[in-house]
Design an enzyme around this catalytic site. Structure first.
Site, PDB file in Angstrom:
ATOM      1  N   TRP A 239      -3.081  -2.245  -1.686  1.00  0.00           N
ATOM      2  CA  TRP A 239      -2.612  -3.616  -1.853  1.00  0.00           C
ATOM      3  C   TRP A 239      -3.331  -4.510  -0.688  1.00  0.00           C
ATOM      4  CZ3 TRP A 239      -0.385  -6.695  -5.692  1.00  0.00           C
ATOM      5  CH2 TRP A 239       0.413  -7.882  -5.144  1.00  0.00           C
TER       6      TRP A 239
ATOM      7  N   HIS B 189      25.887 -39.121 -13.054  1.00  0.00           N
ATOM      8  CA  HIS B 189      25.061 -39.631 -13.808  1.00  0.00           C
ATOM      9  C   HIS B 189      24.713 -39.041 -15.276  1.00  0.00           C
ATOM     10  CE1 HIS B 189      24.292 -42.477 -10.567  1.00  0.00           C
ATOM     11  NE2 HIS B 189      23.947 -41.655  -9.835  1.00  0.00           N
TER      12      HIS B 189
ATOM     13  N   LYS C 256       5.520 -11.048 -15.853  1.00  0.00           N
ATOM     14  CA  LYS C 256       5.387 -11.272 -14.486  1.00  0.00           C
ATOM     15  C   LYS C 256       4.301 -12.354 -14.110  1.00  0.00           C
ATOM     16  CE  LYS C 256       6.567 -10.715 -10.215  1.00  0.00           C
ATOM     17  NZ  LYS C 256       7.903 -11.248  -9.645  1.00  0.00           N
TER      18      LYS C 256
ATOM     19  N   ASN D 172      -1.167   1.450   5.927  1.00  0.00           N
ATOM     20  CA  ASN D 172      -0.467   0.699   5.542  1.00  0.00           C
ATOM     21  C   ASN D 172      -0.153  -0.497   6.404  1.00  0.00           C
ATOM     22  OD1 ASN D 172      -0.312   2.035   3.264  1.00  0.00           O
ATOM     23  ND2 ASN D 172       2.115   2.478   3.296  1.00  0.00           N
ATOM     24  N   GLY D 173       0.120  -1.806   6.157  1.00  0.00           N
ATOM     25  CA  GLY D 173       0.602  -2.839   6.950  1.00  0.00           C
ATOM     26  C   GLY D 173      -0.642  -3.646   7.513  1.00  0.00           C
TER      27      GLY D 173
ATOM     28  N   GLU E 296      16.550 -23.093  -8.252  1.00  0.00           N
ATOM     29  CA  GLU E 296      16.232 -21.862  -8.131  1.00  0.00           C
ATOM     30  C   GLU E 296      17.246 -20.993  -8.706  1.00  0.00           C
ATOM     31  OE1 GLU E 296      13.650 -20.250  -8.387  1.00  0.00           O
ATOM     32  OE2 GLU E 296      13.918 -18.316  -7.748  1.00  0.00           O
TER      33      GLU E 296
ATOM     34  N   GLU F 212      17.632 -16.646 -16.135  1.00  0.00           N
ATOM     35  CA  GLU F 212      16.372 -15.690 -16.770  1.00  0.00           C
ATOM     36  C   GLU F 212      16.897 -14.321 -16.595  1.00  0.00           C
ATOM     37  OE1 GLU F 212      13.710 -15.730 -12.709  1.00  0.00           O
ATOM     38  OE2 GLU F 212      12.714 -15.125 -14.402  1.00  0.00           O
TER      39      GLU F 212
ATOM     40  N   CYS G 144       0.797  -1.205  -0.189  1.00  0.00           N
ATOM     41  CA  CYS G 144       0.096   0.010  -0.103  1.00  0.00           C
ATOM     42  C   CYS G 144       0.912   1.211  -0.047  1.00  0.00           C
ATOM     43  CB  CYS G 144      -0.940  -0.041   1.249  1.00  0.00           C
ATOM     44  SG  CYS G 144      -2.042  -1.536   1.509  1.00  0.00           S
TER      45      CYS G 144
ATOM     46  N   LYS H 184      17.173 -18.552 -11.701  1.00  0.00           N
ATOM     47  CA  LYS H 184      17.315 -16.937 -11.647  1.00  0.00           C
ATOM     48  C   LYS H 184      18.579 -16.413 -12.482  1.00  0.00           C
ATOM     49  CE  LYS H 184      14.764 -16.312  -9.788  1.00  0.00           C
ATOM     50  NZ  LYS H 184      13.453 -16.270  -9.628  1.00  0.00           N
TER      51      LYS H 184
ATOM     52  N   ARG I 253       4.539   0.751  -6.621  1.00  0.00           N
ATOM     53  CA  ARG I 253       4.477  -0.316  -5.558  1.00  0.00           C
ATOM     54  C   ARG I 253       3.730  -1.327  -5.641  1.00  0.00           C
ATOM     55  NH1 ARG I 253       6.294   2.559  -0.559  1.00  0.00           N
ATOM     56  NH2 ARG I 253       4.773   1.423   0.845  1.00  0.00           N
TER      57      ARG I 253
HETATM   58  C1  F6R Z   1      10.786 -16.721 -11.979  1.00  0.00           C
HETATM   59  C2  F6R Z   1       9.469 -16.386 -12.120  1.00  0.00           C
HETATM   60  C3  F6R Z   1       8.542 -17.435 -12.652  1.00  0.00           C
HETATM   61  C4  F6R Z   1       7.386 -17.813 -11.908  1.00  0.00           C
HETATM   62  C5  F6R Z   1       6.305 -18.581 -12.619  1.00  0.00           C
HETATM   63  C6  F6R Z   1       5.140 -18.874 -11.581  1.00  0.00           C
HETATM   64  O1  F6R Z   1      11.678 -15.794 -11.574  1.00  0.00           O
HETATM   65  O2  F6R Z   1       9.165 -15.420 -11.475  1.00  0.00           O
HETATM   66  O3  F6R Z   1       9.167 -18.704 -12.867  1.00  0.00           O
HETATM   67  O4  F6R Z   1       7.778 -18.386 -10.650  1.00  0.00           O
HETATM   68  O5  F6R Z   1       5.890 -17.817 -13.585  1.00  0.00           O
HETATM   69  O6  F6R Z   1       4.335 -17.540 -11.236  1.00  0.00           O
HETATM   70  P1  F6R Z   1       3.298 -17.541 -10.258  1.00  0.00           P
HETATM   71  O7  F6R Z   1       4.066 -17.912  -9.062  1.00  0.00           O
HETATM   72  O8  F6R Z   1       2.749 -16.035 -10.218  1.00  0.00           O
HETATM   73  O9  F6R Z   1       2.341 -18.601 -10.243  1.00  0.00           O
END
Ligand code: F6R
Length: 604
Positions: A74, A500, A599, A100-101, A477, A484, A2, A481, A28
C-alpha cells in the site's frame, strides 16, 4: 496497509504458499504485490495492480525455493509501480527484503548509501534496508549480524523480512508493526525442521496452522528449519505458542465482527502513524516538509461527505489563525466559483478519487489556482494532479463508512494549520495535545459505554446531534455515520441553530447527543441549548470532558479525556462512531457495506 508473508519448509509448494498468503492479505488493501524465493539464487517477481497481475507474470516460470517472502504494498513512498513493489534488492540481487511501515530516516540513509556508490531502483523507503545489509555483508559481517545492525539504524515503524543468498532461511524484525510466526507441520520450538510461516497478520497462513508466536517490538527472528528469537543484543528470548481459535474468514477482521469496528479500534495506531516524525513536543515544532513554506492569503477547502466535515473543521482552524478560509461542498463549488486571488485550494479526500472533489480541484486549477490534496491514498489521481499533497497515513479503510480516516484528516489538518499559518504560541498549546491523542483515543476505546447508550436509544424516531465551534462538524459527522450504517433518521445541527426551526421536531422520542468541551463560553451556551431540548422532553446524551456542568442535565454521559478543544473533536467523534456502530449492529444492518453506498464515488 501492506502485508507480509514468508515461509520455509514447504518444499515445492513454497511459491503457491506465498501467493495464497498474499491473496489472504488482500482485505488489507494494496496496490501492488511481489514474491522473492531463495534457492541457489534469489528470484524476485513483482507487479503493480492486483495479485492476478503477479500471477500472470509468474505463469510459465518454474520458480522453486526452499524459503520465500511475499508482500502486498500500500504505497507510502512513491506511486504503485512494478519498480516500487516489494521485495526490494541490494545492488547485487543477493539480499532481498519486504517491509511494512515507514522508515523515517530513509532519506538520510539513502544519501549516505548513494554517496558510497549504491544504485537505487525504486522510490521506496524500504530499499535502504537491502543496501545497508549489503554494505555490512561486504564488510565481512555474517548475514544475521548484518540484518540486526541494519535494523538498529532504522527509525520509524517496521515489520521486515529478508532473504540472503547462500543463507538458509529468513530473517525478521519488528517495531510498531505486527509480525507473527506460524508453526506448521513438524515444527516445534525445540525441534529442527518442519514448516514455519511468517506474516504481518494470521490470515496469511491460517489455512496451514493455528499455532502462532507473536513477535514483540525490538525482537529479531530467524526461521531456518527451526526458530530463533533474540533481542537486539542477540540474547535468546523464549516465546509462548498460542492457538488461534478464529477461522480464516474471521481473522481478516482480527476477531472483530466488522471491519468498521476494527478500523475504529485501529485509530490510536493510525494517529501515531499520521504524527510520526512530524511533531516534536519539546520544541513544539511541526515538520511537514516543504508544505510549511506555503503562505496562503486564503484557503478554500473542497470535499464531500465525511471529508467535507473535516473541511469545515479545517476552515475553522485556519480562520482562527486569522487567515480567511471556507469549506465548500465539492459538488457545489463550480456552480458559483469563489474568486481565487492567492488562495490555496485544498481537496480533502480519503480515496483521492472522488469525482466531485476532483472536478472542483480541476476547476480551480484551470483558473490558475494552486491546488493541494490531503489524502490517504498515495498515487491517487488527486495526489498526481495537485501541486502539493499531505498524506494522512491512516492505512487502508475497508468499511464503507469513514472512521479512522476522519480522525486522520482532523489530525493532519492540525499539522497543516500549525505548520503554515499558526504561531509558536499556538503550536506550544496544541502539539502536546496531539501527542496525547492516540493514548486518549485508546482510553475511550477501553472504557466507552456507547454500547449501553445504543441499547437504550435503539428504536428512537430520530436522533439529533449538536455542537459548537470545532464540535459542530463532529455533530454533523455523528449524524452522518449513524444514518449511513443504521438507515435511521439522524441530523446534526450547530447547537445554536436548533431554536431556529429544528426544535419543533424535538420530543421524548428524539434523543439529542450534545458535544460539550471545556468550561468556556461555548460550553455554557451549549448547556443552554441542552436545557432547551430537555424542557421539550427530549432525552439528552452528553459527550463531554466533564469540565462544564453539562452532565447535570444529561440522561446519559459519554466521557472523553480532557484535551485541547481541537483534539477533543477527534475524541468525541470516537464515542459517536461507537454509538452508530452499536445501533446499526443491534438492527442487524450491513455495516461494512451499507445499502446504496460505495467506498469510492467516481461519478459526479
Ligand atoms: C461517509 C463516507 C463518505 C465519504 C465521501 C468522500 O462515511 O465515507 O461520505 O467521506 O464519499 O469520500 P473521499 O473522502 O474518498 O473523497
Amino acid at each position: 496497509m501492506c502485508g507480509i508473508i514468508g515461509c520455509i519448509g514447504r518444499g515445492s509448494d513454497t511459491l503457491d504458499t506465498l501467493v495464497h498468503g498474499l491473496e489472504k492479505l488482500e482485505y488489507r488493501g494494496y496496490d501492488s504485490a511481489g514474491v522473492g524465493l531463495l534457492d541457489t539464487e534469489i528470484v524476485v517477481c513483482k507487479a503493480a495492480g492486483e495479485i492476478s497481475e503477479l500471477r500472470k507474470k509468474l505463469e510459465g516460470q518454474s520458480i522453486a525455493g526452499r524459503a520465500g517472502i511475499g508482500h502486498t504494498r500500500w504505497s507510502t513512498h512513491g506511486p504503485p509501480t512494478d519498480a516500487n513493489a516489494h521485495p526490494h534488492s541490494d545492488c547485487t540481487g543477493e539480499v532481498v527484503v519486504v517491509h511494512n511501515g515507514i522508515i523515517e530516516n530513509y532519506q538520510e540513509l539513502r544519501d549516505e548509501l548513494e554517496a558510497k556508490g549504491h544504485t537505487f531502483t525504486s522510490d521506496t523507503d524500504t530499499e535502504v534496508v537491502a543496501h545497508l545489509m549489503e554494505e555490512r555483508i561486504t564488510e565481512g559481517e555474517s548475514p544475521e549480524r548484518a540484518f540486526r545492525g541494519t535494523v538498529q539504524r532504522l527509525e520509524g515503524s517496521y515489520a521486515i523480512a529478508a532473504l540472503v543468498e547462500g543463507e538458509e532461511g529468513l530473517f525478521a524484525a519488528r517495531n510498531d508493526s505486527p509480525l507473527v510466526v506460524g508453526l506448521g507441520d513438524g515444527a516445534d520450538l525445540d525441534g529442527d525442521g518442519g514448516q514455519f510461516f511468517l506474516a504481518s497478520d494470521v490470515p496469511a497462513f491460517r489455512d496451514f496452522t493455528d499455532r502462532v508466536i507473536y513477535l514483540e517490538d525490538g525482537e529479531f527472528a530467524r526461521l531456518d528449519g527451526g526458530l530463533k528469537v533474540t533481542t537486539s543484543e542477540g540474547e535468546l528470548v523464549s516465546k509462548a505458542v498460542h492457538t488461534v481459535e478464529w477461522d480464516a474468514e474471521e481473522t481478516g477482521k482480527s476477531g472483530y465482527d466488522h471491519f468498521m469496528l476494527k478500523e475504529i479500534h485501529e485509530q490510536p495506531r493510525a494517529l501515531r502513524q499520521c504524527l510520526r516524525g512530524r511533531v516534536e513536543e519539546q520544541t513544539a515544532t511541526v515538520d511537514i516538509g516543504d508544505i510549511a513554506d506555503l503562505n496562503p492569503s486564503g484557503v478554500q477547502f473542497v470535499a464531500c461527505g465525511t471529508s467535507y466535515h473535516a473541511a469545515m473543521y479545517g476552515a475553522q482552524l485556519i480562520r482562527n489563525a486569522g487567515v480567511p478560509a471556507q469549506a465548500f461542498l465539492a459538488s457545489e463549488y463550480a456552480t458559483a466559483p469563489p474568486p481565487l486571488q492567492d488562495d490555496l485550494v485544498v481537496g480533502i479526500s480519503q480515496s483521492g478519487e472522488t469525482a466531485d472533489t476532483l472536478s472542483a480541484l480541476r476547476e480551480a486549477s484551470g483558473r490558475g489556482g494552486e491546488t493541494f490534496t490531503l489524502t490517504n491514498t498515495v498515487g491517487s489521481t488527486m495526489d498526481r494532479e495537485c501541486d502539493h499533497t499531505l498524506f494522512i497515513y491512516s492505512g487502508p479503510e475497508i468499511g464503507v463508512a469513514a472512521t479512522k480516516t476522519f480522525a486522520g484528516q482532523l489530525t493532519a489538518l492540525n499539522l497543516l494549520s500549525l505548520a503554515t499559518v499558526e504561531s509558536g504560541r499556538q503550536r506550544r498549546a496544541v502539539v502536546p495535545a496531539l501527542r496525547e491523542l492516540p493514548g486518549d483515543v485508546q482510553r475511550i476505546l477501553d472504557s466507552s459505554s456507547a454500547e449501553e447508550v445504543a441499547e437504550y436509544y435503539e428504536g428512537s424516531r430520530s436522533y439529533f446531534f449538536i455542537g459548537r465551534g470545532y464540535q459542530y462538524p463532529v455533530a454533523l459527522e455523528g449524524a452522518l455515520k449513524l444514518k449511513e450504517i443504521s438507515y435511521e433518521h439522524a441530523e446534526g445541527f450547530a447547537a445554536g441553530e436548533l431554536k431556529h426551526g429544528p426544535l419543533a421536531l424535538v420530543d421524548e422520542d428524539t434523543p439529542v447527543f450534545a458535544m460539550v468541551v471545556g468550561d468556556g463560553e461555548e460550553a455554557s451556551k451549549t448547556v443552554g441549548n441542552i436545557k432547551e431540548v430537555e424542557a421539550r422532553g427530549a432525552p439528552v446524551v452528553v459527550v463531554t470532558d466533564g469540565q462544564s456542568d453539562a452532565e447535570r442535565y444529561a440522561d446519559h454521559v459519554l466521557e472523553i479525556p480532557e484535551s485541547h478543544p481541537r483534539t477533543a473533536a477527534v475524541l468525541g467523534n470516537v464515542q459517536l462512531q461507537l454509538v452508530a456502530y452499536h445501533i446499526a449492529n443491534r438492527l442487524g444492518r450491513s455495516i461494512d457495506k451499507p445499502r446504496n453506498l460505495a467506498k469510492s464515488v467516481t461519478v459526479e
